[in-house]
Write an enzyme that holds these catalytic residues in place. Sequence first.
Site, PDB file in Angstrom:
ATOM      1  CD  GLU A 116      -2.903  -1.372   0.462  1.00 31.80           C
ATOM      2  OE1 GLU A 116      -3.000  -0.566  -0.480  1.00 31.80           O
ATOM      3  OE2 GLU A 116      -3.689  -2.310   0.632  1.00 31.80           O
ATOM      4  CG  HIS A 139      -4.361  -0.119   5.676  1.00 36.45           C
ATOM      5  ND1 HIS A 139      -5.725  -0.016   5.526  1.00 36.45           N
ATOM      6  CD2 HIS A 139      -4.039  -1.378   5.284  1.00 36.45           C
ATOM      7  CE1 HIS A 139      -6.198  -1.143   5.052  1.00 36.45           C
ATOM      8  NE2 HIS A 139      -5.203  -1.997   4.897  1.00 36.45           N
ATOM      9  CG  HIS A 141      -7.381  -5.426   7.700  1.00 37.33           C
ATOM     10  ND1 HIS A 141      -6.753  -6.571   7.293  1.00 37.33           N
ATOM     11  CD2 HIS A 141      -7.039  -4.473   6.794  1.00 37.33           C
ATOM     12  CE1 HIS A 141      -6.053  -6.331   6.192  1.00 37.33           C
ATOM     13  NE2 HIS A 141      -6.199  -5.054   5.871  1.00 37.33           N
ATOM     14  CD  GLU A 169     -13.714  12.097  23.262  1.00 33.89           C
ATOM     15  OE1 GLU A 169     -14.620  12.583  23.965  1.00 33.89           O
ATOM     16  OE2 GLU A 169     -12.549  12.487  23.306  1.00 33.89           O
ATOM     17  CG  HIS A 210      -9.150  -3.559   2.503  1.00 34.24           C
ATOM     18  ND1 HIS A 210      -8.394  -3.670   1.367  1.00 34.24           N
ATOM     19  CD2 HIS A 210      -8.252  -3.640   3.525  1.00 34.24           C
ATOM     20  CE1 HIS A 210      -7.112  -3.839   1.694  1.00 34.24           C
ATOM     21  NE2 HIS A 210      -7.008  -3.810   3.002  1.00 34.24           N
TER      22      HIS A 210
HETATM   23  P1  13P Z   1       1.094  -5.434   3.234  1.00 32.79           P
HETATM   24  O1  13P Z   1       1.494  -6.693   3.957  1.00 32.79           O
HETATM   25  O2  13P Z   1       1.653  -5.371   1.827  1.00 32.79           O
HETATM   26  O3  13P Z   1       1.411  -4.215   4.048  1.00 32.79           O
HETATM   27  O4  13P Z   1      -0.478  -5.485   3.025  1.00 32.79           O
HETATM   28  C1  13P Z   1      -1.340  -5.629   4.117  1.00 32.79           C
HETATM   29  C2  13P Z   1      -2.653  -5.046   3.856  1.00 32.79           C
HETATM   30  O5  13P Z   1      -3.363  -4.767   4.802  1.00 32.79           O
HETATM   31  C3  13P Z   1      -3.078  -4.800   2.456  1.00 32.79           C
HETATM   32  O6  13P Z   1      -4.171  -3.943   2.416  1.00 32.79           O
HETATM   33 ZN    ZN Z   2      -5.367  -3.991   4.272  1.00 32.87          ZN
END
Ligand code: 13P
Ligand code: ZN
Length: 271
Positions: A116, A139, A141, A169, A210
């Site tokens: 990413e 980033h 999940h 908040e 995602h």
């Molecule tokens: P990477 O392992 O390449 O950082 O990817 C993880 C991920 O969350 C892809 O969206």
């Molecule tokens: Zn991801």
Amino acid sequence: MGDWKGLQAVKDVSKLSYQMWQKGWDEANGGNISYLLTDDEARSLKYVPGTGRKLTLVEGIPDAIRGKYILVTATGSYFREIKDDVEHLLGVIYLPEQGNDYEIVAGLVDNRPTSELGSHITTHAVRLAVDPDQRVVMHNHATHVLAMTHTGPTNERDFTVALWRMITEGVVVFPDGVGLIPWCVAGTPQIAKETNERMKTRRCVVWQYHGVFTAGDSMHDAFGLLETVDKCAEVWLLSQSAGGKNPGISDQGLIDTAKWYGTTLHEGYIS
Ligand code: 13P
Ligand code: ZN
């Protein structure tokens, strides 16, 4: 080469990546973090541009970020393991003044930056234009935000307001709201472009089905934002599954809270 592993940011990424894994937000290699080094930190590395391994950034390197150094997690890195193996799972890259080949300065041994990276680099550039103190992009999940993309509003205005209504908040921590990108393939120039567009006016962008992207002035700032957005989503899911009897904080309540705390709500979201 200076002592890159001694950087405070390396300690912070090691600690926070483990905490994110503990929260269940970074299964397997899910998630990535990048940190823009300060000029002093960059100088301490004593790197000579042009001497490192070169890799190409297909999205292109934005002018705003040329000549900068970025600490970044490796592709395939398991967040629970980073703290024990920074040499392979973390590293510093240099973004040259010219061309789209960036250089590996330290770490990332037998590895390369996150898939990413395009979204990270371009987000840094976009956020720097509105916030000179911008330094971190994260980033992961985050579970409740992800679940909410399956059952909550599908446009970003309604998604944001649903989150704001959950806990006081919300409008204090993310008055600029969250962007929401309809599902698309991760790691592509398309998702980077969609993310950047939204980051011009926000610090948090949700990728449907995602995960979440956040930007901030420090590791704790970006992490705190992520925690707050995920908490709002958790309360939304809990209240919905328990029957969702009450409407949550009213429009006037959101306006009053923003006013009291001196924040400005994303334009046009509440009238
Ligand atoms: P990477 O392992 O390449 O950082 O990817 C993880 C991920 O969350 C892809 O969206
Ligand atoms: Zn991801």
